[in-house]
Design an enzyme around this catalytic site. Structure first.
Site, PDB file in Angstrom:
ATOM      1  N   LYS A  19       6.259  -4.796  -4.121  1.00  0.00           N
ATOM      2  CA  LYS A  19       7.719  -4.094  -3.250  1.00  0.00           C
ATOM      3  C   LYS A  19       7.800  -4.378  -2.150  1.00  0.00           C
ATOM      4  CE  LYS A  19      12.042  -3.391  -5.703  1.00  0.00           C
ATOM      5  NZ  LYS A  19      11.813  -5.140  -6.200  1.00  0.00           N
ATOM      6  N   GLU A  62       7.808 -15.993  -8.755  1.00  0.00           N
ATOM      7  CA  GLU A  62       6.804 -14.865  -8.918  1.00  0.00           C
ATOM      8  C   GLU A  62       6.710 -14.126 -10.402  1.00  0.00           C
ATOM      9  OE1 GLU A  62      11.343 -12.819  -7.922  1.00  0.00           O
ATOM     10  OE2 GLU A  62       9.297 -11.822  -6.498  1.00  0.00           O
ATOM     11  N   CYS A  97       1.020  -0.738   0.356  1.00  0.00           N
ATOM     12  CA  CYS A  97      -0.097  -0.012   0.098  1.00  0.00           C
ATOM     13  C   CYS A  97       0.813   1.165  -0.195  1.00  0.00           C
ATOM     14  CB  CYS A  97      -0.958  -0.254   1.179  1.00  0.00           C
ATOM     15  SG  CYS A  97      -2.257  -1.095   1.852  1.00  0.00           S
ATOM     16  N   ARG A 139       4.097  -0.124  -4.677  1.00  0.00           N
ATOM     17  CA  ARG A 139       3.769  -0.874  -3.560  1.00  0.00           C
ATOM     18  C   ARG A 139       2.229  -1.798  -2.978  1.00  0.00           C
ATOM     19  NH1 ARG A 139       7.273   2.233   0.545  1.00  0.00           N
ATOM     20  NH2 ARG A 139       5.666   1.248   2.020  1.00  0.00           N
ATOM     21  N   HIS A 168      16.474 -38.118  -3.443  1.00  0.00           N
ATOM     22  CA  HIS A 168      16.214 -38.310  -2.360  1.00  0.00           C
ATOM     23  C   HIS A 168      15.122 -37.690  -2.289  1.00  0.00           C
ATOM     24  CE1 HIS A 168      20.345 -39.631  -0.728  1.00  0.00           C
ATOM     25  NE2 HIS A 168      20.857 -38.410  -1.025  1.00  0.00           N
ATOM     26  N   TRP A 205      -2.645  -2.826  -1.107  1.00  0.00           N
ATOM     27  CA  TRP A 205      -2.103  -4.400  -1.513  1.00  0.00           C
ATOM     28  C   TRP A 205      -3.017  -5.428  -0.776  1.00  0.00           C
ATOM     29  CZ3 TRP A 205       0.303  -8.060   1.522  1.00  0.00           C
ATOM     30  CH2 TRP A 205       0.821  -9.277   0.829  1.00  0.00           C
ATOM     31  N   LYS A 240      13.079 -16.511  -8.745  1.00  0.00           N
ATOM     32  CA  LYS A 240      12.471 -15.006 -10.438  1.00  0.00           C
ATOM     33  C   LYS A 240      11.143 -15.890 -10.972  1.00  0.00           C
ATOM     34  CE  LYS A 240      13.725 -12.744  -8.632  1.00  0.00           C
ATOM     35  NZ  LYS A 240      14.226 -11.490  -7.640  1.00  0.00           N
ATOM     36  N   ASN A 273      -1.688   2.506   5.405  1.00  0.00           N
ATOM     37  CA  ASN A 273      -0.148   1.279   4.873  1.00  0.00           C
ATOM     38  C   ASN A 273      -0.390   0.791   6.274  1.00  0.00           C
ATOM     39  OD1 ASN A 273       2.549   1.522   4.346  1.00  0.00           O
ATOM     40  ND2 ASN A 273       1.488  -0.202   3.661  1.00  0.00           N
ATOM     41  N   GLY A 274      -0.668  -1.097   6.494  1.00  0.00           N
ATOM     42  CA  GLY A 274      -0.238  -1.231   7.482  1.00  0.00           C
ATOM     43  C   GLY A 274      -1.143  -2.243   7.743  1.00  0.00           C
ATOM     44  N   GLU A 288      17.736 -19.050  -6.024  1.00  0.00           N
ATOM     45  CA  GLU A 288      17.510 -17.230  -6.245  1.00  0.00           C
ATOM     46  C   GLU A 288      16.243 -17.190  -7.607  1.00  0.00           C
ATOM     47  OE1 GLU A 288      16.580 -14.638  -5.393  1.00  0.00           O
ATOM     48  OE2 GLU A 288      16.683 -13.199  -6.727  1.00  0.00           O
TER      49      GLU A 288
HETATM   50  C1  F6R Z   1      11.278 -11.396  -5.144  1.00  0.00           C
HETATM   51  C2  F6R Z   1      11.543 -10.049  -3.661  1.00  0.00           C
HETATM   52  C3  F6R Z   1      11.185 -10.537  -2.388  1.00  0.00           C
HETATM   53  C4  F6R Z   1      12.389  -9.187  -1.857  1.00  0.00           C
HETATM   54  C5  F6R Z   1      11.806  -9.637   0.333  1.00  0.00           C
HETATM   55  C6  F6R Z   1      12.458  -8.485   0.587  1.00  0.00           C
HETATM   56  O1  F6R Z   1      12.302 -10.793  -6.111  1.00  0.00           O
HETATM   57  O2  F6R Z   1      11.451  -9.298  -4.268  1.00  0.00           O
HETATM   58  O3  F6R Z   1      11.783 -11.787  -2.411  1.00  0.00           O
HETATM   59  O4  F6R Z   1      13.483  -9.710  -2.502  1.00  0.00           O
HETATM   60  O5  F6R Z   1      10.265  -8.980  -0.019  1.00  0.00           O
HETATM   61  O6  F6R Z   1      12.516  -6.992   0.255  1.00  0.00           O
HETATM   62  P1  F6R Z   1      13.897  -6.376   1.094  1.00  0.00           P
HETATM   63  O7  F6R Z   1      14.390  -6.567   0.183  1.00  0.00           O
HETATM   64  O8  F6R Z   1      13.173  -5.504   0.153  1.00  0.00           O
HETATM   65  O9  F6R Z   1      13.704  -6.035   2.365  1.00  0.00           O
END
Ligand code: F6R
Length: 589
Positions: free
Chosen positions: A584, A469, A2, A27, A485, A71, A466, A95-96, A462
């Site tokens: 994000k 998501e 948000c 956000r 296993h 969000w 990627k 927001n929260g 990782e």
């Molecule tokens: C994946 C992604 C999330 C962030 C996670 C932590 O692509 O962006 O997994 O890495 O939410 O976010 P930060 O780094 O902002 O603490």
């Protein structure tokens, strides 16, 4: 998680709010809304979807307003659940998460009040309305005193149409003076403009914006001043520079980001007295979430092998509830792009209470994490707009590997250097374009596996995150040796398996897993710095990356996986910049 924005001044508020909301879409983008006051009437416009859904509201009149991009946490994605929420003359955006919302709501309902939404936020409007006796600031303060949880609020009141009152508790909020008016927002890019003076509120602060004056009050109710934030308009710019998607541009940014981050970190090391901190360090813990957690795993793999220092890496949301052991001499490294991730912040607060010294590796200046930590190493990834982290991950690795180098110096150990890494990153990006040819194998896959050993397993995790998501394909990152296993049972003809192979001493062992998967019909793709493996008969296609010290190799080997996720996402008709259900900055727990 948000985004909120507010404006009052000499301009029409609607365009200011809408432009600000575009900058906050990272956000959340489930639904959007604004409230505008022209001094006598209040108009609320809210819609499901992204900010563009309220473009037509630009022409609406009113010089005071608040806006929100959502969000969803409590309640479905509906127009009713979109903010602003209003009750008896009080209108707000939030927001929260309000943890005692259900209890408070029940009390309101018992008093005969009705609710228009399923959100936890609406109850705040009810509490403030109940406290309002002609002073909005006082009502907000009293209303907030009943809340348990996190909030950043911007509140309007029918009785005081020339005022916006704000409150902050564990959700970021800045207030400031911009051209011809006063502003409030979750983040700088929403309101940054030349010569704006912006101030970040602290937890427990309230602010009243009226006329051309901002008054800030601390948790004790005393009028207070907060430090003026410095910002660079370039950093905040969300410019795709001609690219179709931010994510693709951000991958191309990696070489420059590595150079800038290295420069910044070297400078910080000079100021930090880091040497003293490292000399006193006996234990190291890393806390982070998501991609940042994976960078912590890469750091662990490198530091343990290079310096023989044990490292514990924890997912922040687990750390805070596992009653962690924090011994004397513990250095806790918190890694975060945004510096606002609620779980990471909570883990840091806990570690600090238990006596750890905290270094933050963080990308955003003035973020909550930067202010909470004892020392900060800033990465210089610049603004990352795509929800899926790419360049910020490489920048985190740059910072963390610099810590490895510093520890190696303290311990008198030889460490391989990352010289000319930006040039090697540029060559990797060029080579990695080859993954476009892999896309047809992935686009309709039922599931995908990424495998590796040691540090390559961290990269596999990782790569898998990627892909998940932004392509929405089920995928797992796995230790290559562990496949047999259990998970091998899931391999069917043409299941894509991506192997990462950057350590020569264990390359044959990883290849064993490749043979096993191939024998069950998997299509095998390889990311490696060893040419000899690219021509093995099992390999459908490979990306040959430049050589780099194997302990630090994820900084390069992740790039083809980032690009793979990007191209598969597009081929599946998704928007790689704004994956469904994600935001994000995860400012809720
Ligand atoms: C994946 C992604 C999330 C962030 C996670 C932590 O692509 O962006 O997994 O890495 O939410 O976010 P930060 O780094 O902002 O603490």
């Amino acid at each position: 998680m948000c985004g909120i924005v507010g404006y009052l001044g000499k301009r029409q508020a609607a365009p200011v709010l809408i432009d600000g909301l575009y900058a906050l879409e990272y956000r959340g983008y489930d639904s959007v809304g604004i409230a505008l006051s022209d001094g006598s009437t209040l108009k609320i416009i809210k819609k499901i979807g992204r900010v563009k859904e309220i473009e037509s509201a630009r022409a609406e009149r009113g010089m005071v307003g608040i806006g929100h991009t959502r969000w969803a946490t409590h309640g479905d994605v509906t127009a009713e659940n979109a903010h602003p929420h209003t009750f008896r003359g009080i209108t707000l955006v939030h927001n929260g998460i309000i943890e005692n919302a259900e209890k408070l709501k029940k009390q309101c309902i018992e008093e005969g009040e009705t609710f228009a939404s399923e959100t936890d936020s609406e109850v705040i409007a009810h509490l403030i309305a109940a406290e309002y006796r002609g002073d909005l600031l006082d009502a907000v303060r009293r209303g907030c005193a009943r809340l348990v949880g996190s909030y950043a609020l911007a509140v309007l009141c029918e009785g005081e149409p020339d005022t916006v009152v704000c409150a902050r508790m564990r959700s970021p909020l800045i207030v400031g003076k911009a051209k011809d008016g006063l502003v409030v927002a979750s983040d700088i890019p929403a309101v940054a403009e030349k010569d704006a003076s912006l101030y970040s509120l602290e937890d427990g602060d309230f602010a009243r914006l009226k006329g051309d004056e901002i008054e800030i009050f601390n948790a004790a109710g005393e009028k207070t001043l907060r430090e003026r934030m410095e910002f660079d308009l370039e950093d905040g710019a969300a410019d795709r520079r001609g690219y179709r998607h931010f994510m693709r541009k951000e991958i191309d940014d990696i070489p420059e980001v590595l150079r800038a981050s290295k420069e910044e970190i070297d400078r910080s090391f000079c100021n930090l007295d880091l040497y003293r901190v490292l000399c006193q360090t006996e234990y190291i813990q890393v806390v982070a979430c998501g991609t940042a957690y994976h960078s912590g795993l890469c750091f662990q793999a490198a530091l343990e092998r290079v310096c023989r220092i044990p490292v514990e890496v924890d997912i922040a949301s687990e750390y805070r509830y596992m009653d962690p052991i924090v011994r004397r001499g513990t250095l806790l490294i918190a890694v975060s792009q945004s510096g606002e991730t609620a779980d990471t912040l909570a883990a840091v607060r806990l570690a600090k209470r238990r006596g750890a010294f905290v270094i933050a590796v963080v990308n955003v200046k003035y973020s909550s994490l930067a202010r909470l930590a004892d020392a900060v190493l800033y990465t210089r990834a610049g603004r990352e707009v795509a929800v899926a982290a790419t360049k910020s991950f490489n920048a985190q690795l740059m910072a963390l590997y610099s810590i490895v180098e510093a520890f190696a110096a303290v311990k008198g150990r030889r460490v391989p250097t990352l010289s000319h890494i930006e040039r090697r990153a540029a060559r990797t990006i060029a080579a990695a374009e080859g993954v476009r040819g892999w896309v047809p194998y992935f686009v309709g896959a039922k599931s995908v596996y990424f495998i590796g050993r040691g540090v390559d397993m961290c990269t596999a995790l990782e790569g898998s995150l990627k892909l998940k998501e932004i392509s929405y394909l089920p995928s797992e990152g796995y230790a290559a040796g562990e496949l047999k296993h259990g998970t091998l049972a899931l391999i069917e003809p043409f299941t894509p398996v991506v192997a990462i192979l950057t350590r020569r001493d264990i390359a044959e062992k990883t290849m064993n897993a490749v043979h096993e998967a191939y024998a069950r019909g998997a299509s095998i793709f390889l990311v490696t710095c060893f040419e000899e493996f690219c021509t093995e008969k099992e390999i459908a296609s490979s990306v040959l990356i430049p050589k780099c010290p194997s302990d630090f190799s994820p900084i390069l080997s992740v790039i083809p996986l980032q690009l793979l996720a990007y191209y598969v996402s597009i081929a599946r008709g998704n928007d790689p910049d704004k994956p469904r259900n994600l935001a994000k900055s995860v400012t809720v727990e």
